[in-house]
Write a protein that holds these residues in place. Structure first.
Motif, PDB file in Angstrom:
ATOM      1  N   LEU A 164      -5.370 -26.152 -17.463  1.00 18.30           N
ATOM      2  CA  LEU A 164      -4.695 -25.018 -16.757  1.00 18.30           C
ATOM      3  C   LEU A 164      -5.496 -24.086 -16.051  1.00 18.30           C
ATOM      4  O   LEU A 164      -5.237 -23.822 -15.233  1.00 18.30           O
ATOM      5  N   ALA A 165      -6.640 -23.754 -16.677  1.00 19.09           N
ATOM      6  CA  ALA A 165      -7.469 -22.843 -16.326  1.00 19.09           C
ATOM      7  C   ALA A 165      -8.067 -23.185 -15.114  1.00 19.09           C
ATOM      8  O   ALA A 165      -8.192 -22.743 -13.992  1.00 19.09           O
ATOM      9  N   MET A 166      -8.502 -24.664 -15.154  1.00 16.39           N
ATOM     10  CA  MET A 166      -9.065 -25.296 -14.002  1.00 16.39           C
ATOM     11  C   MET A 166      -8.349 -25.190 -12.780  1.00 16.39           C
ATOM     12  O   MET A 166      -8.681 -25.093 -11.727  1.00 16.39           O
ATOM     13  N   TRP A 167      -7.080 -25.480 -13.018  1.00 20.84           N
ATOM     14  CA  TRP A 167      -5.951 -25.566 -11.638  1.00 20.84           C
ATOM     15  C   TRP A 167      -5.784 -24.322 -11.272  1.00 20.84           C
ATOM     16  O   TRP A 167      -5.723 -24.009 -10.102  1.00 20.84           O
ATOM     17  N   ALA A 215     -18.302 -22.232 -25.458  1.00 18.80           N
ATOM     18  CA  ALA A 215     -16.993 -21.992 -25.485  1.00 18.80           C
ATOM     19  C   ALA A 215     -15.996 -22.790 -26.063  1.00 18.80           C
ATOM     20  O   ALA A 215     -15.062 -22.451 -26.919  1.00 18.80           O
ATOM     21  N   SER A 216     -16.406 -23.855 -26.087  1.00 21.58           N
ATOM     22  CA  SER A 216     -15.667 -24.995 -26.647  1.00 21.58           C
ATOM     23  C   SER A 216     -15.712 -25.021 -28.207  1.00 21.58           C
ATOM     24  O   SER A 216     -14.867 -25.263 -28.831  1.00 21.58           O
ATOM     25  N   ALA A 227     -16.307 -27.201 -16.021  1.00 27.64           N
ATOM     26  CA  ALA A 227     -16.068 -26.854 -17.428  1.00 27.64           C
ATOM     27  C   ALA A 227     -14.754 -27.774 -17.762  1.00 27.64           C
ATOM     28  O   ALA A 227     -14.833 -28.275 -18.886  1.00 27.64           O
ATOM     29  N   GLY A 228     -13.776 -27.824 -16.917  1.00 26.82           N
ATOM     30  CA  GLY A 228     -12.686 -28.361 -17.326  1.00 26.82           C
ATOM     31  C   GLY A 228     -12.789 -29.951 -17.335  1.00 26.82           C
ATOM     32  O   GLY A 228     -12.281 -30.490 -18.178  1.00 26.82           O
ATOM     33  N   THR A 282     -23.756 -24.894 -16.909  1.00 24.57           N
ATOM     34  CA  THR A 282     -22.483 -24.982 -17.372  1.00 24.57           C
ATOM     35  C   THR A 282     -22.223 -25.734 -18.595  1.00 24.57           C
ATOM     36  O   THR A 282     -21.386 -25.348 -19.295  1.00 24.57           O
ATOM     37  N   GLN A 283     -23.084 -26.800 -18.723  1.00 30.25           N
ATOM     38  CA  GLN A 283     -23.150 -27.666 -19.880  1.00 30.25           C
ATOM     39  C   GLN A 283     -23.153 -26.837 -21.163  1.00 30.25           C
ATOM     40  O   GLN A 283     -22.388 -26.790 -22.174  1.00 30.25           O
TER      41      GLN A 283
END
Length: 462
Positions: free
Chosen positions: A298-301, A369-370, A34-35, A362-363
């Protein structure tokens, strides 16, 4: 039995642990994918915004230099030099202008009852006249704020002709239409010339709202072909000199190159000027994208680091629980590298399954979400833009806590939607991250066990 079959039997016999590991990998894969998708989509949206707005560079008076004083004359640059800059391969289109006072003659009357003409120093029959090379490239016409109701724009082909664009209220008061003539006099002296009305335009601002730069009733603002208008106030050498210029670059990334080229071509003529990149519209449009892009990164990390820690703990626990199994296999002559390969294969199989599952949904999940996140950011950005109020007429706004530079750019609405697209490159990135985490999680605990001998493993047990 080879280690590949052992890995399959191990995964099936320990279904609970396999399921926990799969869920952990699935969460990591979804968040990382997602990130990556959001970052790719925001980058694509930014490029499209740049292409739609274009790279605009303005040659304007340097207010921080020696010409910043209110009583000094604005600097000028020769039109020939500007045309050399406009001929650069980096430039798509260019425009230049000069401002002066014009005096209407022959009975043509100004629109009255609006902004105080006397306060601008124009006098009872004076009008603000902007000589331009190409009126269609003026920001207000380019953005659609001004509409050309009849006739045609002034172009470079009209440079030395005597043509005017007249606002519809002034045209209505004097019964003017396209093709009519009117007399315009010079700011100083007795020079005057006959101009033809090339077009009639509409400025939506009311007469009570003065033109902010020249403080005149917008209805009385004229746009003239620059060569013909400059002839009314000719210089000693009859050269055409301008006070502003605008260059639309082919590529926004060429700004640095263009500045270097301008300094090389214009040299000392740039004294008193600055080349100002007008990227405000792009920043206004892409502000929400930057916000959700940084949030996604940030969420991805965070998920990646937390997930890696959980995986290491899970695999470490699993390896310690299988010490006796490893001891027996080593005692039977199994190679240590095969035990490590078996453990790695189990993790890789689970990771591959998680990545495959994440690619299925996920797509669509990220698109939803986006849309929600970006919609909120864009709504807040629009509210901030809508709430901006200009300073009072005649005021800089500083005493009111208003920065005129914060004025929103028209027709540059914040982007509120991005298209999420799953491509092989994004899957490859997630695959590399997932498999890398899996192998790292395997290597650390496995190495601690395999340093021991089979006898030590079997005698120490757990």
């Amino acid at each position: 039995m080879n280690f590949v079959k052992r890995a399959g039997f191990s995964l099936w016999s320990r279904r609970g642990r396999t399921l926990i590991t799969l869920c952990t990998f699935l969460v990591i894969s979804v968040m990382v994918l997602a990130g990556v998708l959001i970052q790719d989509a925001t980058a694509q949206a930014k490029e499209e915004a740049k292409r739609s707005v274009g790279a605009e560079v303005n040659l304007v008076m340097d207010l921080s230099g020696q010409n910043a004083g209110g009583g000094l004359v604005a600097p000028q640059i020769s039109a020939a030099t500007v045309e050399k800059l406009g001929a650069s391969g980096l430039v798509q289109k260019y425009n230049y202008s000069m401002f002066d006072r014009g005096v209407l003659k022959g009975g043509t009357e100004l629109v009255t009852g609006g902004a105080d003409t006397a306060a601008s120093g124009m006098g009872p029959d004076g009008t603000a006249t902007l000589g331009v090379l190409d009126s269609a490239l003026l920001p207000d016409f380019r953005s659609g704020k001004f509409q050309l109701l009849s006739g045609a724009h002034l172009t470079a082909a009209d440079k030395n002709k005597r043509l005017l664009l007249v606002e519809e209220r002034l045209a209505r008061k004097n019964g003017l239409k396209t093709g009519d003539k009117l007399i315009l006099g010079a700011n100083e002296g007795s020079a005057k010339a006959e101009f033809t009305v090339a077009g009639i335009f509409r400025d939506p601002r009311p007469s009570s709202e003065p033109e902010p730069e020249y403080f005149i009733d917008p209805a009385n603002m004229l746009y003239a072909s620059i060569g013909g208008f400059a002839g009314l106030n000719a210089t000693e050498d009859n050269s055409l000199r301008v006070t502003k210029a605008t260059f639309l670059l082919e590529d926004a990334g060429d700004l640095g190159k263009f500045k270097e080229e301008a300094e090389r071509i214009a040299g000392a003529e740039l004294d008193g000027f600055q080349l100002d990149a007008n990227d405000k519209a792009i920043q206004q449009m892409t502000g929400p994208l930057d916000s959700i892009g940084s949030t996604a990164a940030l969420a991805m990390w965070l998920i990646g680091v937390a997930g890696a820690a959980v995986l290491v703990l899970l695999v470490n626990l699993a390896v310690k629980q299988r010490r006796k199994e490893y001891g027996v296999l080593l005692a039977m002559g199994e190679k240590k590298w095969k035990l490590v390969a078996q453990q790695a294969l189990e993790i890789v199989a689970v990771a591959a399954l998680a990545i495959g599952l994440s690619s299925l949904f996920t797509q669509s999940l990220t698109q939803s979400a986006s849309r929600s996140l970006l919609g909120q950011e864009a709504a807040e950005a629009r509210h901030k833009l809508d709430s901006w109020q200009p300073p009072a007429p005649g005021s800089t706004g500083i005493d009111q806590g208003i920065d005129p530079n914060d004025k929103p750019v028209e027709n540059a609405d914040p982007i509120d939607r991005i298209d999420i697209r799953l491509d092989p490159a994004a899957l490859a990135t997630v695959g590399a991250v997932g498999l890398g985490l899996g192998l790292l999680a395997t290597a650390v605990p496995a190495a601690s066990v395999l340093r021991l001998s089979p006898r030590t493993i079997l005698t120490k047990g757990k």
